[in-house]
Design an enzyme around this catalytic site. Sequence first.
Site, PDB file in Angstrom:
ATOM      1  N   ARG A   1    -113.170 -10.894   2.745  1.00  0.00           N
ATOM      2  CA  ARG A   1    -113.941  -9.669   2.916  1.00  0.00           C
ATOM      3  C   ARG A   1    -115.300 -10.003   3.512  1.00  0.00           C
ATOM      4  O   ARG A   1    -115.948 -10.970   3.087  1.00  0.00           O
ATOM      5  CB  ARG A   1    -114.140  -8.979   1.576  1.00  0.00           C
ATOM      6  CG  ARG A   1    -114.807  -7.617   1.678  1.00  0.00           C
ATOM      7  CD  ARG A   1    -113.923  -6.591   1.108  1.00  0.00           C
ATOM      8  NE  ARG A   1    -114.410  -5.238   1.188  1.00  0.00           N
ATOM      9  CZ  ARG A   1    -114.011  -4.277   0.357  1.00  0.00           C
ATOM     10  NH1 ARG A   1    -113.178  -4.551  -0.617  1.00  0.00           N
ATOM     11  NH2 ARG A   1    -114.434  -3.049   0.512  1.00  0.00           N
TER      12      ARG A   1
ATOM     13  N   LYS B   1    -103.243  -0.379  -2.483  1.00  0.00           N
ATOM     14  CA  LYS B   1    -102.748  -1.504  -1.681  1.00  0.00           C
ATOM     15  C   LYS B   1    -101.243  -1.623  -1.850  1.00  0.00           C
ATOM     16  O   LYS B   1    -100.728  -1.522  -2.964  1.00  0.00           O
ATOM     17  CB  LYS B   1    -103.473  -2.801  -2.014  1.00  0.00           C
ATOM     18  CG  LYS B   1    -103.688  -3.106  -3.463  1.00  0.00           C
ATOM     19  CD  LYS B   1    -104.620  -4.313  -3.652  1.00  0.00           C
ATOM     20  CE  LYS B   1    -104.846  -4.608  -5.117  1.00  0.00           C
ATOM     21  NZ  LYS B   1    -105.826  -5.633  -5.397  1.00  0.00           N
TER      22      LYS B   1
ATOM     23  N   GLU C   1    -101.053  -8.855   5.093  1.00  0.00           N
ATOM     24  CA  GLU C   1    -100.494  -8.914   3.733  1.00  0.00           C
ATOM     25  C   GLU C   1     -99.705  -7.678   3.371  1.00  0.00           C
ATOM     26  O   GLU C   1     -98.973  -7.665   2.394  1.00  0.00           O
ATOM     27  CB  GLU C   1    -101.667  -8.993   2.759  1.00  0.00           C
ATOM     28  CG  GLU C   1    -101.804 -10.292   2.044  1.00  0.00           C
ATOM     29  CD  GLU C   1    -102.807 -10.142   0.908  1.00  0.00           C
ATOM     30  OE1 GLU C   1    -102.476 -10.585  -0.194  1.00  0.00           O
ATOM     31  OE2 GLU C   1    -103.899  -9.587   1.119  1.00  0.00           O
TER      32      GLU C   1
ATOM     33  N   LYS D   1    -103.458  -4.328   6.088  1.00  0.00           N
ATOM     34  CA  LYS D   1    -104.240  -5.067   5.102  1.00  0.00           C
ATOM     35  C   LYS D   1    -104.322  -6.508   5.610  1.00  0.00           C
ATOM     36  O   LYS D   1    -103.357  -7.272   5.497  1.00  0.00           O
ATOM     37  CB  LYS D   1    -103.574  -5.004   3.725  1.00  0.00           C
ATOM     38  CG  LYS D   1    -104.390  -5.704   2.656  1.00  0.00           C
ATOM     39  CD  LYS D   1    -103.730  -5.558   1.302  1.00  0.00           C
ATOM     40  CE  LYS D   1    -104.608  -6.061   0.182  1.00  0.00           C
ATOM     41  NZ  LYS D   1    -105.231  -7.344   0.410  1.00  0.00           N
TER      42      LYS D   1
ATOM     43  N   GLU E   1    -112.833  -7.332   7.374  1.00  0.00           N
ATOM     44  CA  GLU E   1    -112.157  -8.549   6.921  1.00  0.00           C
ATOM     45  C   GLU E   1    -112.305  -9.599   8.015  1.00  0.00           C
ATOM     46  O   GLU E   1    -112.102  -9.309   9.195  1.00  0.00           O
ATOM     47  CB  GLU E   1    -110.673  -8.218   6.655  1.00  0.00           C
ATOM     48  CG  GLU E   1    -109.897  -9.316   5.996  1.00  0.00           C
ATOM     49  CD  GLU E   1    -110.020  -9.338   4.458  1.00  0.00           C
ATOM     50  OE1 GLU E   1    -110.874  -8.617   3.888  1.00  0.00           O
ATOM     51  OE2 GLU E   1    -109.256 -10.104   3.848  1.00  0.00           O
TER      52      GLU E   1
ATOM     53  N   GLU F   1    -103.689   1.615   6.749  1.00  0.00           N
ATOM     54  CA  GLU F   1    -104.313   0.593   7.600  1.00  0.00           C
ATOM     55  C   GLU F   1    -103.634  -0.743   7.336  1.00  0.00           C
ATOM     56  O   GLU F   1    -103.133  -0.971   6.238  1.00  0.00           O
ATOM     57  CB  GLU F   1    -105.803   0.439   7.245  1.00  0.00           C
ATOM     58  CG  GLU F   1    -106.654   1.621   7.590  1.00  0.00           C
ATOM     59  CD  GLU F   1    -108.092   1.467   7.069  1.00  0.00           C
ATOM     60  OE1 GLU F   1    -108.418   0.445   6.432  1.00  0.00           O
ATOM     61  OE2 GLU F   1    -108.885   2.388   7.312  1.00  0.00           O
TER      62      GLU F   1
HETATM   63  P1  ATP Z   1    -109.233  -7.003  -5.751  1.00  0.00           P
HETATM   64  O1  ATP Z   1    -110.333  -7.084  -4.746  1.00  0.00           O
HETATM   65  O2  ATP Z   1    -108.505  -5.720  -5.688  1.00  0.00           O
HETATM   66  O3  ATP Z   1    -109.602  -7.512  -7.110  1.00  0.00           O
HETATM   67  P2  ATP Z   1    -108.279  -9.102  -4.317  1.00  0.00           P
HETATM   68  O4  ATP Z   1    -109.655  -9.599  -4.057  1.00  0.00           O
HETATM   69  O5  ATP Z   1    -107.237 -10.071  -4.733  1.00  0.00           O
HETATM   70  O6  ATP Z   1    -108.184  -7.998  -5.349  1.00  0.00           O
HETATM   71  P3  ATP Z   1    -106.571  -7.757  -2.619  1.00  0.00           P
HETATM   72  O7  ATP Z   1    -105.696  -7.375  -3.728  1.00  0.00           O
HETATM   73  O8  ATP Z   1    -105.975  -8.704  -1.650  1.00  0.00           O
HETATM   74  O9  ATP Z   1    -107.931  -8.331  -3.031  1.00  0.00           O
HETATM   75  O10 ATP Z   1    -107.001  -6.401  -1.882  1.00  0.00           O
HETATM   76  C1  ATP Z   1    -108.249  -5.975  -1.511  1.00  0.00           C
HETATM   77  C2  ATP Z   1    -108.849  -6.748  -0.327  1.00  0.00           C
HETATM   78  O11 ATP Z   1    -108.102  -6.544   0.873  1.00  0.00           O
HETATM   79  C3  ATP Z   1    -110.216  -6.266   0.076  1.00  0.00           C
HETATM   80  O12 ATP Z   1    -111.210  -6.770  -0.777  1.00  0.00           O
HETATM   81  C4  ATP Z   1    -110.353  -6.762   1.499  1.00  0.00           C
HETATM   82  O13 ATP Z   1    -110.893  -8.059   1.494  1.00  0.00           O
HETATM   83  C5  ATP Z   1    -108.931  -6.849   1.990  1.00  0.00           C
HETATM   84  N1  ATP Z   1    -108.593  -5.925   3.107  1.00  0.00           N
HETATM   85  C6  ATP Z   1    -107.881  -6.266   4.200  1.00  0.00           C
HETATM   86  N2  ATP Z   1    -107.691  -5.233   5.007  1.00  0.00           N
HETATM   87  C7  ATP Z   1    -108.313  -4.162   4.455  1.00  0.00           C
HETATM   88  C8  ATP Z   1    -108.462  -2.799   4.828  1.00  0.00           C
HETATM   89  N3  ATP Z   1    -107.919  -2.310   5.928  1.00  0.00           N
HETATM   90  N4  ATP Z   1    -109.163  -2.006   3.980  1.00  0.00           N
HETATM   91  C9  ATP Z   1    -109.722  -2.483   2.836  1.00  0.00           C
HETATM   92  N5  ATP Z   1    -109.603  -3.775   2.424  1.00  0.00           N
HETATM   93  C10 ATP Z   1    -108.902  -4.614   3.224  1.00  0.00           C
END
Ligand code: ATP
Length: 640
Positions: free
Chosen positions: A297, A468, A444, A292, A345, A290
């Site tokens: 969130r 991710k 991202e 990102k 998101e 998917e």
């Molecule tokens: P983490 O939540 O893993 O500690 P983080 O808050 O820095 O790290 P990221 O590393 O950027 O978050 O990756 C997870 C986040 O990506 C999710 O919490 C969500 O907000 C975002 N996200 C965006 N697109 C998606 C998607 N398709 N599925 C799940 N999460 C997604």
Amino acid sequence: MAGGGSPKKGSQITWKKGDDVPYAALTNTFEAIESTTKRLQITADLTDFFKRVLQLSPHNLVACIYLCLNRVGPEYEGKELGIGESILIKAIAEATARSAASIKSELAEKGDLGDIAQSSKGKQKSLFKPAALTVPSVFKTLKEISAIMGTSSQQKKIALIKKMLSACQGNEPKFLIRSLEGKLRIGVAERTVLPALANATVAMNPDFAKWSTAKREQELEEAASVIKQVYSELPTYDEIVPALLEKGTKGLAEACKLRPGVPLKPMLAHPTKAISEVLDRFEDMSFTCEYKYDGERAQIHMLEDGTVMIYSRNSENLSAKYPDVIERLHKIPKEGVKSFVLDGECVAWDREKKCILPFQVLSTRKRKDVQTADIQVQVCIFGFDLIYLNGEALTKEPLIKRRELLHTSFKEVEGEFAFAKYMDGNTVEEIQTFLDEAVAGNCEGLMVKTLEKEASYEPSKRSRNWLKVKKDYLSGAGDSLDLVVMGGYLGKGKRTGWYGGYLLACWDDDREEYQSICKIGTGFSEEQLAEHAKFFKAHIIDRPRPYYRYTDTPNLRPDVWFEPVQVWEVKAADLSISPVHQAAIGLVDSSKGISLRFPRFIRVRDDKSPEQATSATQVAEFYRNQKINSAKGGKDEDDD
Ligand code: ATP
């Protein structure tokens, strides 16, 4: 961890069955817990206390748990203690007939207001003995204090604190003041409370004494797993504890299910370094990629009466930040959808060009008291999961089914709500092309998720079933870290009047301390430098907190210390073993920590609390995972 010997065995406070739990019984437990750093011992002490509460005063168990966690209610309600130092000093002064000035100077010397309150009370001679404090009376007053707002709130708070302090005895003032500060710091967090609660409940079983060791272990393990699972779906002791008392652990999952209105802890993902790593992990499993999206969130809840709420990654209620989203959400469910919890998101959206805008645009949106008419930054929600629908939790269903339900139960509205873009192809080429498209579309990178096998929604877990793949990992820059700002260095030249650099830290969950990881001075725009200086001005403290671990050298010691209040996302060239920094000390090297080389500021992480910053364990994991290239020898140990 600060002083205080374990109370002697005989000093365990007892009370009559049916009475309220004396506050001293709780503070003596805190004292015992504080004297050890061993997690098993802490859990055992807490189990023992919960057992006594279950036997004698089960009606007080919820209050006991919240006091152990230093909270006045469920986390998502957002009510915090954290009473300011000046209010506490005034209250202690009034309750102990000392001058505020003398307390202040003692504080500068000793550093712990709790200890000062205790010794000040100890020296005081009182003519009559006030009624002893009880757990429910303290909890009720703390709740009351946390809710006081508006005019003369300071006086009202002082009056309530003074009243409690006057009734305090023994070690009670120390823990009462620390609780009011919001810094109990005895090493008790959810991960201790939940197993202790499970242990105590199982031990209450009338047949417990007759069980074999193996049976006991099995029952304890099962109970701990049920309680943990239930808590991750419905994180509120106000509901879990009464259900536990009535139905026991066996009936708990049936009685306490996730439901709209109570934010569950979101599922999290693991970072990966390369597409090949994804393919290795998901070798013989079906999976999906998917986009990102790069925003915030958003866990969206709709109750049967049509009320809609939006919660952050951190279970903070964001409804006041997104009134526009709330207003239009009724358009997206199809007929027949009565209630739901949707994971997605929230992303900044350009209405004219009809495209996603970078996260930086979203971060300029106001957080509080937003009026729909004044909104400058428009947003679109990208839904990627459906966790609950019409009375049924979907957490156990595989993603393929949840996604189908998401797509059949909701409709897209241009620029307001869309389904996360996905692709089920599984060759390196297909994934690479999809990743390139995602990045070109201001995303991202990708999230790669199992579809059928091992594809349930795992609340609160950083799961290997969600990986991710960020564009930066592939260019070798690695994942970013989310770090807490501990202090600032006064700026020179162009940066005069601001801070020229900052000292950052990771969070060590086990030791409950912030550990310095690097100094940072790059990546800031002029506006950001000005903003940070303004923000931290309100958070300056006289001396480092006792739970700041750093090496006190002239080169490292900041000019100004800050309260731990803000998390910054930071990227770095790599991580190295450090002679001075303390991050993850003992995890990779027994006496040295880890530091970041060439750190660069990316953004403020408003959606993470300081204790959700990158943990010491994650720092150690990042260090181990990076390719140690001997050609770059000399990398380790060369920082300040
Ligand atoms: P983490 O939540 O893993 O500690 P983080 O808050 O820095 O790290 P990221 O590393 O950027 O978050 O990756 C997870 C986040 O990506 C999710 O919490 C969500 O907000 C975002 N996200 C965006 N697109 C998606 C998607 N398709 N599925 C799940 N999460 C997604």
